[in-house]
Design a protein around this motif. Structure first.
Motif, mmCIF file in Angstrom:
data_model
loop_
_atom_site.group_PDB
_atom_site.id
_atom_site.type_symbol
_atom_site.label_atom_id
_atom_site.label_comp_id
_atom_site.label_asym_id
_atom_site.label_seq_id
_atom_site.Cartn_x
_atom_site.Cartn_y
_atom_site.Cartn_z
ATOM 1 N N SER A 88 5.770 6.820 -6.458
ATOM 2 C CA SER A 88 5.014 7.908 -6.712
ATOM 3 C C SER A 88 5.474 9.166 -7.674
ATOM 4 O O SER A 88 4.755 9.721 -8.438
ATOM 5 C CB SER A 88 4.868 8.697 -5.339
ATOM 6 N N ASN A 125 0.018 10.581 -5.786
ATOM 7 C CA ASN A 125 -0.575 11.771 -5.846
ATOM 8 C C ASN A 125 -1.493 12.095 -4.743
ATOM 9 O O ASN A 125 -2.680 12.567 -5.050
ATOM 10 C CB ASN A 125 -1.283 11.939 -7.195
ATOM 11 N N GLY A 126 -1.085 11.796 -3.566
ATOM 12 C CA GLY A 126 -2.163 11.825 -2.225
ATOM 13 C C GLY A 126 -3.260 10.939 -2.274
ATOM 14 O O GLY A 126 -3.947 10.852 -1.282
ATOM 15 N N GLN A 127 -3.601 10.045 -3.043
ATOM 16 C CA GLN A 127 -4.497 8.921 -3.186
ATOM 17 C C GLN A 127 -3.927 7.553 -2.653
ATOM 18 O O GLN A 127 -2.996 7.236 -3.032
ATOM 19 C CB GLN A 127 -4.986 8.695 -4.434
ATOM 20 N N SER A 128 -4.447 6.965 -1.573
ATOM 21 C CA SER A 128 -4.057 5.930 -0.970
ATOM 22 C C SER A 128 -4.571 4.683 -1.995
ATOM 23 O O SER A 128 -5.600 4.581 -2.684
ATOM 24 C CB SER A 128 -4.865 5.480 0.213
ATOM 25 N N THR A 129 -3.565 3.797 -2.497
ATOM 26 C CA THR A 129 -3.610 2.918 -3.271
ATOM 27 C C THR A 129 -2.805 1.439 -2.973
ATOM 28 O O THR A 129 -1.937 1.560 -2.026
ATOM 29 C CB THR A 129 -3.398 3.223 -4.656
ATOM 30 N N ARG A 170 1.122 -1.111 0.006
ATOM 31 C CA ARG A 170 -0.028 -0.131 0.210
ATOM 32 C C ARG A 170 0.865 1.231 0.029
ATOM 33 O O ARG A 170 1.833 1.360 0.623
ATOM 34 C CB ARG A 170 -0.620 0.182 1.134
ATOM 35 N N LEU A 171 0.398 2.215 -0.808
ATOM 36 C CA LEU A 171 1.214 3.421 -0.706
ATOM 37 C C LEU A 171 0.418 4.585 -1.455
ATOM 38 O O LEU A 171 -0.768 4.206 -1.800
ATOM 39 C CB LEU A 171 2.446 3.415 -1.787
ATOM 40 N N ARG A 172 0.867 5.791 -1.395
ATOM 41 C CA ARG A 172 0.026 6.947 -1.806
ATOM 42 C C ARG A 172 0.754 7.377 -3.414
ATOM 43 O O ARG A 172 1.748 7.516 -3.580
ATOM 44 C CB ARG A 172 -0.004 8.058 -1.023
#
Length: 132
Positions: free
Chosen positions: A90, A58-62, A54-56
């Motif tokens: 990112s 552009n500010g979105q968690s994915t 899990r990572l971000r």
């Protein structure tokens, strides 16, 4: 010595006959002196087991699911760049957005980035020279 543009085959076909229980073939691929099944199919299952991180972006968690071998290469790329793996991914995503827009398959892009890194690595170049 070979011409630098000349490709050295990764494997060659060796004429052979195999009669093992439930297996029969007339030709066998040889890679570096070993049958292909020993080189490619004989690798540890942990190398191709998938793992989700899990990572971000552009500010979105994915979350991104890749085979362990690709995560190892991405970790190596990030280390080479002096950043964490999530920061590298990112940044790559942001650069792709600027150059080409949203990628249709970002995980495929990551796998291809790993291949590109391996092609560009000095170890890869040294191995191709040693094969000459």
């Amino acid at each position: 010595m070979t011409n630098s543009k000349e490709r050295i085959p990764l494997f060659r076909i060796q004429n052979s006959v195999c009669h093992q229980k439930d297996k029969f073939w007339h030709n066998q691929c040889i890679v570096g002196g070993e049958p292909m099944c020993h080189v490619f199919a004989g690798q540890e299952p942990e190398r191709y087991a998938s793992h989700t991180r899990r990572l971000r972006l552009n500010g979105q968690s994915t979350s991104i699911r890749l085979e362990n071998s690709f995560w190892q290469i991405l970790d190596q790329i990030a280390m080479t760049e002096g950043v964490t793996t999530p920061v590298f991914i990112s940044t790559l995503h942001s650069e792709v957005l600027q150059l080409r827009g949203e990628p249709s398959n970002f995980t495929s892009l990551l796998r291809c980035a790993c291949l590109k890194f391996m092609e560009m690595s000095p170890d890869h170049h040294a191995a191709s020279i040693a094969a000459e």
